[in-house]
Enzyme design. Structure first.
Site, short mmCIF file in Angstrom:
data_model
loop_
_atom_site.label_atom_id
_atom_site.label_comp_id
_atom_site.label_asym_id
_atom_site.label_seq_id
_atom_site.Cartn_x
_atom_site.Cartn_y
_atom_site.Cartn_z
N ASN A 137 0.86 -1.20 0.00
CA ASN A 137 0.00 0.00 0.00
C ASN A 137 0.89 1.24 0.00
O ASN A 137 2.11 1.12 -0.05
CB ASN A 137 -0.95 -0.03 1.21
CG ASN A 137 -0.18 -0.08 2.50
OD1 ASN A 137 0.56 0.84 2.84
ND2 ASN A 137 -0.33 -1.17 3.25
N LYS A 147 9.13 -17.33 -10.08
CA LYS A 147 8.38 -16.22 -10.71
C LYS A 147 7.24 -16.75 -11.58
O LYS A 147 7.45 -17.65 -12.40
CB LYS A 147 9.35 -15.40 -11.56
CG LYS A 147 8.73 -14.15 -12.10
CD LYS A 147 9.67 -13.40 -13.02
CE LYS A 147 8.87 -12.32 -13.73
NZ LYS A 147 9.48 -11.90 -14.96
N ASP A 181 -3.91 -9.98 12.97
CA ASP A 181 -4.12 -8.59 13.35
C ASP A 181 -3.19 -8.28 14.53
O ASP A 181 -3.42 -8.75 15.66
CB ASP A 181 -5.59 -8.36 13.71
CG ASP A 181 -5.89 -6.88 13.88
OD1 ASP A 181 -5.07 -6.18 14.50
OD2 ASP A 181 -6.92 -6.43 13.37
N ILE A 182 -2.14 -7.53 14.25
CA ILE A 182 -1.09 -7.30 15.26
C ILE A 182 -1.64 -6.49 16.43
O ILE A 182 -1.44 -6.82 17.60
CB ILE A 182 0.12 -6.59 14.62
CG1 ILE A 182 0.59 -7.39 13.40
CG2 ILE A 182 1.24 -6.40 15.62
CD1 ILE A 182 1.55 -6.65 12.49
N LYS A 195 -10.85 -3.67 18.23
CA LYS A 195 -9.43 -4.03 18.35
C LYS A 195 -8.99 -4.14 19.80
O LYS A 195 -7.95 -4.71 20.09
CB LYS A 195 -8.57 -2.99 17.64
CG LYS A 195 -8.88 -2.83 16.15
CD LYS A 195 -7.89 -3.55 15.29
CE LYS A 195 -8.14 -3.27 13.82
NZ LYS A 195 -7.14 -3.90 12.95
#
Ligand code: PMT
Length: 416
Positions: A214, A292, A311-312, A348
């Site tokens: 991202n 590849k 999910d840290i 969270k």
């Protein structure tokens, strides 16, 4: 002194304006970045070109120039400086500063700034001696403006007395002294505390050469690590791939994927505070290829099957042991930012969440600024649009205040 020290130098009208060129040279030699603002009067004595050549930066001359405002607004100009210096400062600009006038870019910067200001007056001896000028100076000093000079001596107008601009070396020394004092480390309120910060994107491999990623640059997370370290905390930064240097005074662990980030964070625990600013990929390719992937004529493109990443933030927030005393998450949202972030905080399990709007055009991902809301159990606070370094400093201040109030809490004595 490093090039990270930046001043805005306002050159106002008067024959002494030529000395500003020497002043810039001396500051640049010492690694101070100088961005010049030239008033209309100043431009009668020195050219924007000579200031630009010596400062190696753009020179700002016109408040209403659309290009100038687009590239760097007058607010931004002062925000990015450690100190604003007016040298030479004419009687006219001192009067405008005192009155709070803002009719050109120089006076607008001076009125809009919350940074320390220094003036080096230069004018005819009678103008200097005039009660109006002396009253103005007294007012400015009372407001905290530092005044350098003027010196006594023969003047361009043939008179003798006070009003000569101080020598560039004297002004440069005063500027360096002020920069040292103003940027000296604050009282280290987080001394003895440990912190974990995550930053940057994660790269989730597709094959040995391709990955999912991202647009996070790591600027926000790295700035938070640096700000916590500046407050005296012992900081470990777990960073995904970025182009940034490791922040000074921070132990940095570089990782690629979400799983590696989680593993690294687990090793860093226990800590007092953890801040999760990384943009961790929610999904990874279930089975990354060992070799590849080849494009073959006529064959369909490969289908990527995705699986959820750990999910840290949630893992650390719900850790049965070693949960940090304060866990701060980030929420990158588009639309109804605060409502979504409040819900995310609940899901969270973190204590605070910093909500930022990352819709297209907000510039948050990869940009220099961030506009956030800090959400705590007490409610949501809207912060103004700030540089990422300023957001980091504010957050570090809030974290320091949180721990200070914890320490100040009275110890409850159990009765019976
Ligand atoms: O890096 P910059 O270019 O400076 O940009 C800064 C930023 C926009 C990346 C940063 O301010 C930010 O918002 N970071 C969080 C981005 C994000 O992934 O938000 P989220 O809403 O998807 O995740 C919520 C929280 O969970 C975040 O604290 C994130 O670190 C954490 N998370 C998310 C997924 C996951 N698998 N593990 C996590 O720990």
């Amino acid at each position: 002194m490093t090039a990270s020290h930046r001043i805005v130098l306002i050159v106002s009208g008067g024959i002494a304006a030529y000395k500003s060129l020497e002043l810039i040279r001396r500051l640049r030699e010492r690694g101070v970045a100088v961005r010049c603002v030239l008033t209309k009067g100043g431009a009668e004595f020195v050219t924007p070109l000579s200031l630009a050549a010596l400062s190696e930066d753009k020179v700002y001359t016109d408040l209403f120039s659309l290009t100038d405002e687009f590239e760097m607004g007058h607010i931004q100009l002062s925000r990015q400086a450690d100190l604003i210096v007016v040298a030479p400062a004419s009687a006219d600009i001192l009067a405008k500063m005192t009155a709070g006038l803002a009719d050109d870019i120089a006076t607008t910067v001076l009125l809009a700034t919350d940074k320390p200001v220094m003036v080096a007056p230069a004018m005819n001896v009678r103008m200097w001696d005039h009660p109006a000028t002396q009253d103005n100076l007294a007012t400015l000093k009372r407001r905290g403006v530092r005044v350098i000079g003027p010196d006594e001596g023969p003047m361009a107008c043939g008179e003798f007395g006070y009003g000569r601009l101080s020598e560039p070396e004297t002004i440069a020394a005063a500027i360096l002294d002020a920069l040292k004092k103003d940027t000296a480390p604050k009282r280290p309120l987080l001394a003895g505390r440990s912190a974990l910060v995550t930053s940057g994107p994660t790269h989730e491999p597709i094959d040995p050469v391709r990955y999912i990623a991202n647009r996070s640059s790591g600027k926000q997370g790295h700035a938070i690590a640096a700000a916590l370290a500046a407050q005296g905390a012992q900081v470990t930064l777990v960073s995904g791939p970025t182009r940034l240097d490791d922040p000074a005074g921070v132990e940095t662990i570089r990782v690629e994927s979400a799983q590696e980030m989680l593993d690294a964070c687990r090793k860093v625990l226990p800590v007092d505070v953890a801040v999760f600013a990384a943009a961790v990929a929610d999904w990874r390719v279930e089975q990354a290829a060992d070799s590849k992937l080849k494009k073959q004529d006529g064959s369909a493109p490969p289908t990527l099957s995705l699986t959820e990443n750990p999910d840290i933030l949630k893992t650390v927030s719900s850790a049965p042991k070693d949960r940090p005393a304060l866990v701060v998450g980030f929420a990158a949202e588009t639309g109804s930012v605060v409502e979504k972030a409040i819900a995310k905080r609940g899901r969270k399990g973190c204590d605070w969440i910093v909500a930022n709007d990352v819709s297209t055009g907000s510039g948050t991902f990869g940009g220099e600024d961030n506009q956030v809301h800090l959400i705590t159990p007490e409610g949501a606070e809207e912060w103004p649009r700030l540089s990422k370094a300023e957001v980091a400093e504010r957050l570090a201040d809030r974290i320091a205040a949180h721990f200070a109030s914890e320490t100040d809490k009275p110890v409850l004595i159990q009765k019976g």
